[in-house]
Design a protein around this motif. Sequence first.
Motif, mmCIF file in Angstrom:
data_model
loop_
_atom_site.group_PDB
_atom_site.id
_atom_site.type_symbol
_atom_site.label_atom_id
_atom_site.label_comp_id
_atom_site.label_asym_id
_atom_site.label_seq_id
_atom_site.Cartn_x
_atom_site.Cartn_y
_atom_site.Cartn_z
ATOM 1 N N ASP A 1 1.464 4.147 15.234
ATOM 2 C CA ASP A 1 2.692 3.537 15.731
ATOM 3 C C ASP A 1 2.887 2.134 15.190
ATOM 4 N N CYS A 2 1.778 1.393 15.152
ATOM 5 C CA CYS A 2 1.860 0.004 14.723
ATOM 6 C C CYS A 2 2.360 -0.085 13.283
ATOM 7 N N ALA B 1 4.073 2.139 11.672
ATOM 8 C CA ALA B 1 5.460 2.614 11.612
ATOM 9 C C ALA B 1 6.413 1.467 11.950
ATOM 10 N N LEU B 2 6.077 0.710 12.978
ATOM 11 C CA LEU B 2 6.953 -0.398 13.370
ATOM 12 C C LEU B 2 6.970 -1.489 12.308
#
Lengths: 522, 522
Positions: free
Chosen positions: A124-125, A127-128
């Motif tokens: 997730d990190c 991706a952000l």
Amino acid sequence: MGENGDTEIIEHHVDEEMEKKRILLRSHGSSFMESVTPSERDGHSSTQSSHRLLAYSDALISIIATVMILPVAHTKVQDNEELKESLQVLLTTKIAVYLMTFLIVTVAWAAHIRLFQVIERIDDCLALLNLACMMLITFLPYTFSLMATFPENILGILLFCACVMVLGFIQAVIVVYGFSRPFLLNDQIQVSENQVFYKHHILKVIMRVPIMCFFASIFSFIFFQMSYVILAIVIFLPYISQSLKWCRSKAIGQVEETPDSMMFYTYHPNEPLSKERVEAFSDGVFAIVATLLILDICEDNVPDPVMVQKQYGGSLVAALQNYGPEYLAYFGSFATVALLWFVHHSLFLHVTRTTRFMGLLNTFSLAFVGGLPLAYQLTHEFPRNSRNELEAIQISCVIIFFAGVFQLAIWVAALFSERETLHPYVRYGGREHAFMLAKLALYPCVALGTFFLTCILSKFSASIFHLMEITVPFAFLLLRLLVRGGLALLRLIFCPDGPETRSALEEEEEEEARMPFNTMIT
Amino acid sequence: MGENGDTEIIEHHVDEEMEKKRILLRSHGSSFMESVTPSERDGHSSTQSSHRLLAYSDALISIIATVMILPVAHTKVQDNEELKESLQVLLTTKIAVYLMTFLIVTVAWAAHIRLFQVIERIDDCLALLNLACMMLITFLPYTFSLMATFPENILGILLFCACVMVLGFIQAVIVVYGFSRPFLLNDQIQVSENQVFYKHHILKVIMRVPIMCFFASIFSFIFFQMSYVILAIVIFLPYISQSLKWCRSKAIGQVEETPDSMMFYTYHPNEPLSKERVEAFSDGVFAIVATLLILDICEDNVPDPVMVQKQYGGSLVAALQNYGPEYLAYFGSFATVALLWFVHHSLFLHVTRTTRFMGLLNTFSLAFVGGLPLAYQLTHEFPRNSRNELEAIQISCVIIFFAGVFQLAIWVAALFSERETLHPYVRYGGREHAFMLAKLALYPCVALGTFFLTCILSKFSASIFHLMEITVPFAFLLLRLLVRGGLALLRLIFCPDGPETRSALEEEEEEEARMPFNTMIT
């Protein structure tokens, strides 16, 4: 939620995976392929395949690369002035901005490819962080417009440098984050012993451009012409060095590179440019270019009800006839872009691996494709048989010609190293080879022919152009027949023996028969 | 080119394929995956995998679906009049056109999916026919604008019906062509005995809409209101029937369907909607929506050099400060769209198969996402603390809320049939499940909170909104930590025993340790 429950779930999971694989083998649906790739199964705890993130990034980058053609297309050319004069205004700023944007965005895109060849899985990190990168990249075209409009003001260049430096910082964070969680990395780097070396090397490569931009921003206060020079180096150097290297390697033969020195230019020795991403990027450009004109048509070409009542006595058909040329322009540009996509698609079916030089040629081809809607819009903007109309048509032909010729150049470049880049069945001499060549040569030849015809028969230029628009799609439909006929004719002329031609026919029949069988096995 | 030469080439080809597969197994790079799918290897003689054609079609269709928001966004709202009045003008025509376009284009897209679930491989002829389909689909939005602007004039509806009928004709040609070369078909149909039955059935399904349009065009001459009713049936019936069916199946339990009756709604029994294509379409919409505002900014927000010299004494910074709100609007809408994409991405990582009802919810969510740039533009168009600004901010909150809520609804719908649609590790109860729920709930909750806060503290509405914009990305970054903390807290409250919490920690550590191992095996 004790430990046992968890294990059970995982076991169940594994069972399901097996089941799904069995389904997969039975139906070999390629749409399933992606959802069962091993890396996605690791998705289990927050690690994910980067495939969709990259596809989305490609879509964003391709839109941004082509956006700057809009200000060019929307520049109004007065009917009474000559096209040449207004073209000079266009050429000096807007087209330059468009081309510079296209090149810098593709440089950023190439860096993005390299980065995500090292980091193959995301969480997730990451991706952000990647989305933050995208936001900065989409802002770059605007800084170029500022630079072009106010070349003496350092604000544009400062904004640009700031964006690139923040971009470099975020990418460095991505690299450091990736190396702190080695399971996110490319497998080759994951198992390699000198990970720290790789990390430092990649950071060095990534920080090169931001550091140059840092100097450019400092120079902009002292001697701002210097910062433009640095900027030009940033944009063009990768292209120039790539093409020089390619030429040299062709001239004096391939220099055997050690894996480490290979790593210096591309982190992923097996695949210089990811073929899938080149396709995704090209698709994005073709899609946005094909629809650029409908964006305008939907917004501007719906007549005002009051105006229709007053001017045309309520006859909508009469009111719409005014817009006739614009519909023609739309359908013409859509068809041309779609057919160029079709040629590109056929070409990349035969390409197994993309070298950097082929990527460069592809970029040039796409840059010309981006100019097509503009050219078509110009074509239909001028009164019939005016000098401007003739010039607009000729410009369209030139743009189509170059878009097609660069596609042909990709093919030629691929043939130069066909062992690495092409499927065996299209290498020199096969029938597929001839067919591919015909497909690639069709648009450049037609554009060239139209160009010269309009030079000679300048009075009928519009009719010639429209005739070309209508016949080309049918030519593509019948191309396979034409090529077969041409090859048979060649055979008849050069080796007029009966058996040879018969064997060709047999071969064909055999091929037809083989096909269903082939698909049954695989 | 004798027979022997040919066989040799094929053998060589096979060898290379083996070699490539070995490389594939070693590196399991997902970027290679596509290029070695069995169907592409059949590419051998003109048969090709349809993957890239479908991706390109998805890109085109998603752009067209969102294009009609542009006329809405470009409607100028006067500062002095109340937003409500101008909103009514907007609502009656342009937003209706936008929504109708979005729905009809997704209907066409669903039909396109079904068609290419039957025809899994393409050749040049099919590729060209498909491009012709795309050209017609991209023209549909314009016919809607005509209908909305001239509701009493039958030209719009006639144009629409003509497009749909030609579209139906081309699709019928595609089906007939596909069935005449069975190796192009889906494997299940290829081996089935009653191919003729399938062919007739599919033709019947495809021709349903064109035939209704034919009647609509006839009615338009007699009693044109009737044709609008038929049109509404065409657009909404698939959605209504789908949701009714879903509700009924949930209420009275799943009716066991025979394969033949399944075929009636979806030709591909294993996969109601291709997950890959839903993702590609959504990516396209998110990408074009995220960049819609930069399109405007690049074109309109570069100040005129003469104006800067006159009004601001040559100070570019002062001139650009005018555009400050527009930059904010751009970054705000980009961030929101990107984060909604991120949620969508996370959601579809856990989804293994998409039902039609989930597809419908996805369409609704995307339709709201398409409205976001408009809402953000409105937000920054009005003077500070005016009534209009407050309303614009509240509209933005409502749009974000619905976009998020429909994503949440996809998740809920997936949970209802979790065995078929979800990966086992996110089903009820796991930690991933809680985390996913938190991700999905974040935007609706924040939007709702902002909405009510702005109702109470209407004076600080702009500051609250900007604060929300800035904090949400960080909330996403920290979400995993927050959820872990929340879960630990819940455990502490409800079962305040030591071992339970310790086991959770252990579990975590174990998970971390397992990860690299996992990736090594796969």
